[in-house]
Design a protein around this motif. Structure first.
Motif: not given
Lengths: 122, 277
Positions: A9, A13, A16, A106, B52, B54, B59
């Motif tokens: 993941s 990220i 992208d 994160r 970011l 994130q 997802k």
């Protein structure tokens, strides 16, 4: 070994973001991992090189920042800092804790190397 | 990167022979740094930091939200059964499906690394079942479950059981869109397991202590196991049962009925909204 799929993941990220910013290389990836999250930072480090191989972040540095654990102790009726999983309330030693922080997993930010503008020799 | 000879890097001892002509001046033999003379033949890559923030599971969580919406549309109670390998999840499921047959629609998604052995056991009860094989994967994720839903008739108003891969660690992190995770702990394991694998017991809304018919033969203390589970998850509901003798099974079936009722009640306003739309 769910760290492997979590690192995949991270790769998605990062790739992208690199594409969106027109970067040719990612030089640093910074993660924030909670002290009470369900991943092990050591296992993430182990997976990083393997997962980033052949991608835009191959050879990048991995920096992991730890988000401290926090909880509400139902017995003390106060917010407390929890050092690690299973540590209990630092005041009363009890385990009637409602976790309120430290579960983050994160991608915080990344350093991108972008293609420089071509020199003009006019 | 140097635009003429293609050499890399920003600060380089520039001391190799040039067999090409320059139409501009620069010093050879000295390090060339960015900004020197206003333009350098050697230009370093520009490095910048991009924020970011994130979530690593974002997802998966998006797919899980999609699954959850599909369950809500059909008033399906989706349960994610998680445990170590060998806790008796499949036997529990077989007996539960037999008890529910004729009373509620049911369906099953089976997750295993390999084979469709479990799906065959479920299919023998007459329940619709899809087998997912994760291969090298250690858990089901919401994307895989979404694909399984495409080949499974939704048990509208009933229960979808998702039997996760036997693994007491990894499946804790992955939301599949279920209403509840149900953690299964058998009496042939240690009653200290909730302390050793706290993430799963924290993620679950119900703990089933299975194989209670074996309690006379093992040192497992069911009350201590429940206490340990509540140490990591205060207030966690724990039920002790046997899929072989059906001792304690009624409480589990009553829990299912209660949750089905709550699920239907939650879906009612949604259905009314759909009807108006």
């Amino acid at each position: 070994m769910h760290e492997m799929s979590l690192m995949e993941s991270v790769r998605d990220i990062v790739e992208d973001a690199a594409r969106a910013h027109g970067a040719r290389r990612v030089t640093t990836v910074r993660l924030r991992i909670g002290a009470l999250s369900t991943v092990d930072a050591g296992a993430l480090r182990f997976c990083f090189d393997v997962v980033m191989h052949d991608g835009v972040a191959e050879g990048a540095a991995l920096e992991i920042e730890t988000e401290p654990g926090a909880a509400w102790c139902w017995d003390c009726q106060v917010a407390v800092a929890v050092l690690a999983e299973g540590a209990g309330c630092p005041t009363c030693g009890g385990h009637r804790l409602q976790v309120t922080g430290g579960t983050d997993m994160r991608v915080k930010d990344i350093d991108l190397a972008t293609e420089p503008e071509l020199p003009t020799c006019a | 990167m140097c635009v003429t000879c293609g050499c890399e890097s920003g600060t380089v001892a520039h001391d190799h022979d040039h067999d090409h002509d320059h139409d501009h001046d620069h010093d050879h033999g000295a390090a060339t740094t960015p900004g020197e003379r206003g333009f350098g033949v050697l230009r370093p890559a520009v490095t910048r930091t991009v924020s970011l923030e994130q979530d690593l599971l974002a997802k998966n969580d998006r797919y899980a939200a999609g699954n959850r919406a599909r369950f809500a549309e059909s008033s399906v109670l989706a349960l994610n059964l998680v445990s170590s390998p060998g806790s008796g999840k499949t036997t529990l499921l077989v007996e539960t499906l037999r008890a529910l047959t004729g009373r509620h629609p049911v369906a099953v998604i089976e997750g295993d690394q390999q084979t469709r052995l479990d799906a065959d056991r479920i299919a023998a009860t007459g329940a619709p079942v899809v087998q997912l094989n994760t291969g090298k994967g250690c858990h089901l994720d919401a994307h895989q479950v979404g694909h399984a839903l495409a080949s499974l008739a939704m048990p509208a108003g009933g229960v979808l059981f998702i039997e996760n891969v036997g693994n007491l660690v990894c499946p804790a992190s992955f939301d599949l869109g279920e209403a509840h995770k149900v953690v299964v702990l058998s009496v042939t394991e240690g009653d200290d397991k909730p302390l050793k694998y706290p993430d799963m017991f924290r993620a679950a809304d119900l703990c089933l202590i299975t194989k209670s018919d074996l309690l006379p033969y093992v040192p497992f203390d069911a009350a201590r196991a429940a206490d340990n589970a509540r140490l990591v998850h205060p207030g966690l509901e724990c039920l002790t049962l046997s899929s072989t003798t059906h001792q304690g099974f009624d409480a589990w079936l009553a829990w299912l009925e209660r949750e089905l009722h709550a699920c239907t009640a939650r879906a009612a306003p949604f259905a009314a909204h759909e009807a108006r739309a």
